[in-house]
Enzyme design. Structure first.
Site, PDB file in Angstrom:
ATOM      1  N   LYS A 198       0.887  -1.175   0.000  1.00  0.00           N
ATOM      2  CA  LYS A 198       0.000   0.000   0.000  1.00  0.00           C
ATOM      3  C   LYS A 198       0.920   1.218   0.000  1.00  0.00           C
ATOM      4  CE  LYS A 198      -2.099   2.951   1.902  1.00  0.00           C
ATOM      5  NZ  LYS A 198      -1.859   4.357   1.493  1.00  0.00           N
ATOM      6  N   CYS A 227      13.363  10.908   7.212  1.00  0.00           N
ATOM      7  CA  CYS A 227      13.245  10.509   8.617  1.00  0.00           C
ATOM      8  C   CYS A 227      14.547  10.743   9.360  1.00  0.00           C
ATOM      9  CB  CYS A 227      12.842   9.043   8.689  1.00  0.00           C
ATOM     10  SG  CYS A 227      13.927   7.986   7.731  1.00  0.00           S
ATOM     11  N   GLU A 252       9.364   1.472  10.996  1.00  0.00           N
ATOM     12  CA  GLU A 252      10.400   2.490  10.777  1.00  0.00           C
ATOM     13  C   GLU A 252       9.700   3.835  10.865  1.00  0.00           C
ATOM     14  OE1 GLU A 252      13.483   1.953  10.601  1.00  0.00           O
ATOM     15  OE2 GLU A 252      13.755  -0.079   9.873  1.00  0.00           O
ATOM     16  N   GLU A 255       8.828  16.362  15.214  1.00  0.00           N
ATOM     17  CA  GLU A 255       9.335  16.173  13.861  1.00  0.00           C
ATOM     18  C   GLU A 255       8.613  17.120  12.892  1.00  0.00           C
ATOM     19  OE1 GLU A 255       8.320  12.583  11.669  1.00  0.00           O
ATOM     20  OE2 GLU A 255      10.417  12.380  11.102  1.00  0.00           O
TER      21      GLU A 255
HETATM   22  P1  NAD Z   1       2.059   8.483   7.415  1.00  0.00           P
HETATM   23  O1  NAD Z   1       2.280   7.763   8.693  1.00  0.00           O
HETATM   24  O2  NAD Z   1       1.044   9.546   7.366  1.00  0.00           O
HETATM   25  O3  NAD Z   1       1.664   7.472   6.236  1.00  0.00           O
HETATM   26  C1  NAD Z   1       2.477   6.379   5.903  1.00  0.00           C
HETATM   27  C2  NAD Z   1       1.640   5.336   5.186  1.00  0.00           C
HETATM   28  O4  NAD Z   1       0.672   4.811   6.091  1.00  0.00           O
HETATM   29  C3  NAD Z   1       0.850   5.861   3.986  1.00  0.00           C
HETATM   30  O5  NAD Z   1       0.864   4.884   2.962  1.00  0.00           O
HETATM   31  C4  NAD Z   1      -0.549   6.016   4.553  1.00  0.00           C
HETATM   32  O6  NAD Z   1      -1.576   5.931   3.590  1.00  0.00           O
HETATM   33  C5  NAD Z   1      -0.611   4.832   5.491  1.00  0.00           C
HETATM   34  N1  NAD Z   1      -1.611   4.950   6.560  1.00  0.00           N
HETATM   35  C6  NAD Z   1      -2.090   6.063   7.145  1.00  0.00           C
HETATM   36  N2  NAD Z   1      -2.994   5.738   8.105  1.00  0.00           N
HETATM   37  C7  NAD Z   1      -3.077   4.387   8.119  1.00  0.00           C
HETATM   38  C8  NAD Z   1      -3.824   3.447   8.897  1.00  0.00           C
HETATM   39  N3  NAD Z   1      -4.664   3.824   9.853  1.00  0.00           N
HETATM   40  N4  NAD Z   1      -3.654   2.128   8.654  1.00  0.00           N
HETATM   41  C9  NAD Z   1      -2.782   1.704   7.706  1.00  0.00           C
HETATM   42  N5  NAD Z   1      -2.065   2.554   6.931  1.00  0.00           N
HETATM   43  C10 NAD Z   1      -2.198   3.883   7.138  1.00  0.00           C
HETATM   44  O7  NAD Z   1       3.507   9.023   6.999  1.00  0.00           O
HETATM   45  P2  NAD Z   1       3.870   9.974   5.785  1.00  0.00           P
HETATM   46  O8  NAD Z   1       3.394  11.342   6.123  1.00  0.00           O
HETATM   47  O9  NAD Z   1       3.478   9.335   4.504  1.00  0.00           O
HETATM   48  O10 NAD Z   1       5.481   9.942   5.864  1.00  0.00           O
HETATM   49  C11 NAD Z   1       6.210  10.757   6.696  1.00  0.00           C
HETATM   50  C12 NAD Z   1       6.602  10.032   7.975  1.00  0.00           C
HETATM   51  O11 NAD Z   1       7.329   8.847   7.656  1.00  0.00           O
HETATM   52  C13 NAD Z   1       7.535  10.848   8.838  1.00  0.00           C
HETATM   53  O12 NAD Z   1       7.145  10.769  10.193  1.00  0.00           O
HETATM   54  C14 NAD Z   1       8.882  10.184   8.642  1.00  0.00           C
HETATM   55  O13 NAD Z   1       9.805  10.358   9.678  1.00  0.00           O
HETATM   56  C15 NAD Z   1       8.506   8.763   8.463  1.00  0.00           C
HETATM   57  N6  NAD Z   1       9.573   8.029   7.759  1.00  0.00           N
HETATM   58  C16 NAD Z   1      10.325   7.127   8.458  1.00  0.00           C
HETATM   59  C17 NAD Z   1      11.369   6.465   7.829  1.00  0.00           C
HETATM   60  C18 NAD Z   1      12.214   5.449   8.556  1.00  0.00           C
HETATM   61  O14 NAD Z   1      12.812   4.613   7.893  1.00  0.00           O
HETATM   62  N7  NAD Z   1      12.279   5.466   9.863  1.00  0.00           N
HETATM   63  C19 NAD Z   1      11.633   6.704   6.495  1.00  0.00           C
HETATM   64  C20 NAD Z   1      10.849   7.625   5.818  1.00  0.00           C
HETATM   65  C21 NAD Z   1       9.801   8.271   6.460  1.00  0.00           C
END
Ligand code: NAD
Length: 499
Positions: A182, A290, A256, A391
């Protein structure tokens, strides 16, 4: 095409080896962050689409060609896939830039490097070995095997879609699992383009994609009883919700999550290298990473000189079209994130921090209609301020002075996150001590933002659970089985007593 508006490209999802619309027939638009215009239409998946995808993945896991492959043959298949990824790297990079606005220079390098995860884990396929245990029960033979889990859900954010997918998909395939992906609703296009390579190599159902929003497509995927594991990258808020939902079914997870990483500069550092390292840690990828080194801890004796050099280099950054190779700072990927970054700039100002660089939105012909935020540096930041604790995920740096090593460690660790940290010093003893004391999954010394398929990546504290990359982490996609065989043919002992 008229009045500069792009004709929308219509994508389909990839389920069971076929290209399909959503069951509801609904779609949503994907935007180009540089033009702020929609450029593609994505199927809006829901619970029914998730069900079809999980059933296809479950069927491919349990029957047909995929489970019948020897481990060596599975490795060959993944290696062939890696070859094709290398050939398509330039195209994939262009799609990423169009959909998430990251720089072509970075996306080109990232997409060329992607195949390495698949080559590496392809090599591990036939090195997944159990063991024979020298068991302490006479007349018994005991051995162990590592088995795949089944259907794995990969839920991915928008900042580096194909890279963060590779960290999950390569090892899960090597372990013999199947996948339902997804992607983020903001950046689904590259994953669907990637499926055009998948369909040339893998049997139908081994890898499936459902596009859509978190609540409508992500949540039913986490909840589906036939999903054995959820591999998630995203924010800690979403990660906590998914972890709780997965716990109801006792599913395995890797998480992550976010970070608020300290980049710590001592007075004895190679200052010009440290300036470049700090700038690359926060302004590369427009801070949408991140591992962003979003808290600069700088030793008091060099604070003013260091900030001056930072501002000078930050000010010289070329902002503009991410598809130009000489652009250094591109747009923010989506409107909610754009607003969030600007809100945090206001919060920082309200808390009394001083913007010595940026602090708003840039303008000029190179900016177009895009969602740009100026590279921003705040001084006068105290670690308890929100701008130092939360963040932002944008090009915003908080500068916090420190006196000595103890204070650097205390402030460096004083956040809920623990994803990464940077240390800039020419004193090797200090470097080793800092690496030991900093509570972070990755510590870089005199470098920043280096990652590899060979080295484990993941978070301490609220930055996550489990690791990605490196050979140990393949076990995140395996389970350990113990097999006991009675070998003596002796008469069975008292059935009411444990052997
Ligand atoms: P997000 O958490 O909003 O969304 C991530 C994914 O989860 C998307 O595909 C979204 O559609 C899905 N999602 C949202 N709600 C959900 C639910 N209830 N159930 C299942 N799936 C759901 O994150 P974002 O805004 O897309 O990305 C930014 C975040 O990602 C930042 O906090 C960043 O630090 C983190 N990030 C972490 C790493 C790492 O490796 N640690 C790498 C990149 C980004």
């Amino acid at each position: 095409m008229d009045s500069g508006v792009e004709a929308l490209i219509k994508y389909k999802m990839f389920i069971g080896g076929e290209w399909v619309d959503s069951v509801s027939g609904e779609t949503f638009e994907s935007y180009n962050p540089y033009t702020a215009q929609p450029w593609a239409l994505m199927p809006k998946g829901g619970a029914d689409d998730v069900d079809h995808a999980v059933e296809a993945a479950d069927k491919a896991f349990n029957s047909g060609e995929w489970p019948a492959l020897t481990a060596t043959a599975r490795g060959h298949m993944i290696r062939k896939f890696a070859d094709l990824i290398s050939e398509r790297a330039d195209h994939l990079a262009q799609i990423e830039v169009r959909d998430n606005g990251k720089l072509i220079a970075e996306m080109n390098a990232q997409c060329k490097y992607l195949a390495q995860w698949y080559y590496y884990y392809a090599g591990l396929c036939d090195k997944i070995e159990g063991s024979v245990i020298p068991i302490d029960k006479p007349g018994h033979f005991n051995y162990t095997v590592w088995e795949p889990l089944g259907v794995c859900a990969c839920i991915v954010p928008w900042n580096s879609p194909l890279l963060l997918l590779a960290w999950k998909l390569a090892p899960l395939l090597a372990a013999g699992n199947t996948a339902v992906i997804k992607p983020s609703e903001y950046t689904s296009a590259s994953t669907l383009e990637f499926m055009k390579i998948v369909e040339q190599v893998f049997p139908p159902g081994v890898i499936n994609v459902v596009t859509g929003f978190g609540a409508e497509a992500g949540s039913p995927l986490v909840d589906h009883p036939k999903v054995a594991k959820v591999a998630f990258t995203g924010s800690d808020v979403t990660g906590s919700a998914i972890y709780a939902q997965a716990a109801k079914h006792m599913k395995k997870v890797t998480m992550e999550l976010g970070g608020k990483s300290p980049n710590i500069v001592f007075a004895d550092a190679h200052i010009d290298n440290a300036v470049k390292g700090v700038i690359s840690g926060i302004f590369a990828a427009t801070g949408q990473t991140c591992i962003a080194g979003s808290r600069l801890l700088v030793q008091k004796s060099i604070h003013d000189e260091f900030v001056e050099k930072l501002v000078e280099l930050g000010r010289s950054a070329k902002i503009g079209d991410p598809s130009s190779f000489d652009t250094q700072v591109g747009p923010v990927t989506n409107v909610p994130q754009f607003k969030k970054v600007l809100d945090y700039i206001d919060i920082a100002k309200g808390e009394g921090a001083e913007a010595v660089l940026g602090g708003g939105t840039p303008n000029g012909p190179e900016i177009g209609e895009g969602w740009f935020v100026e590279p921003t540096i705040f001084t006068g930041v105290k670690n308890e301020m929100r701008i130092a604790q939360e963040e932002v995920f944008g090009p915003v740096l908080s500068v916090i002075p420190f006196e000595d090593d103890d204070e650097a460690i205390k402030v460096g660790n004083d956040v809920i996150y623990g994803l990464a940290a940077g240390v800039w010093t020419q004193n090797i003893g200090r470097a080793i001590t800092m690496a030991e004391k900093l509570r972070a999954g990755t510590v870089w010394v005199n470098t920043y933002r280096a990652v590899s398929y060979l080295s484990p990546f993941g978070g301490y504290k609220k930055s996550g659970i489990g690791r990605e990359s490196g050979k140990e982490m393949i076990k995140e996609y395996l389970q350990h089985k113990s097999v006991w065989i009675e070998t003596s043919n002796a008469e069975a002992p008292n059935p009411f007593v444990l052997r």
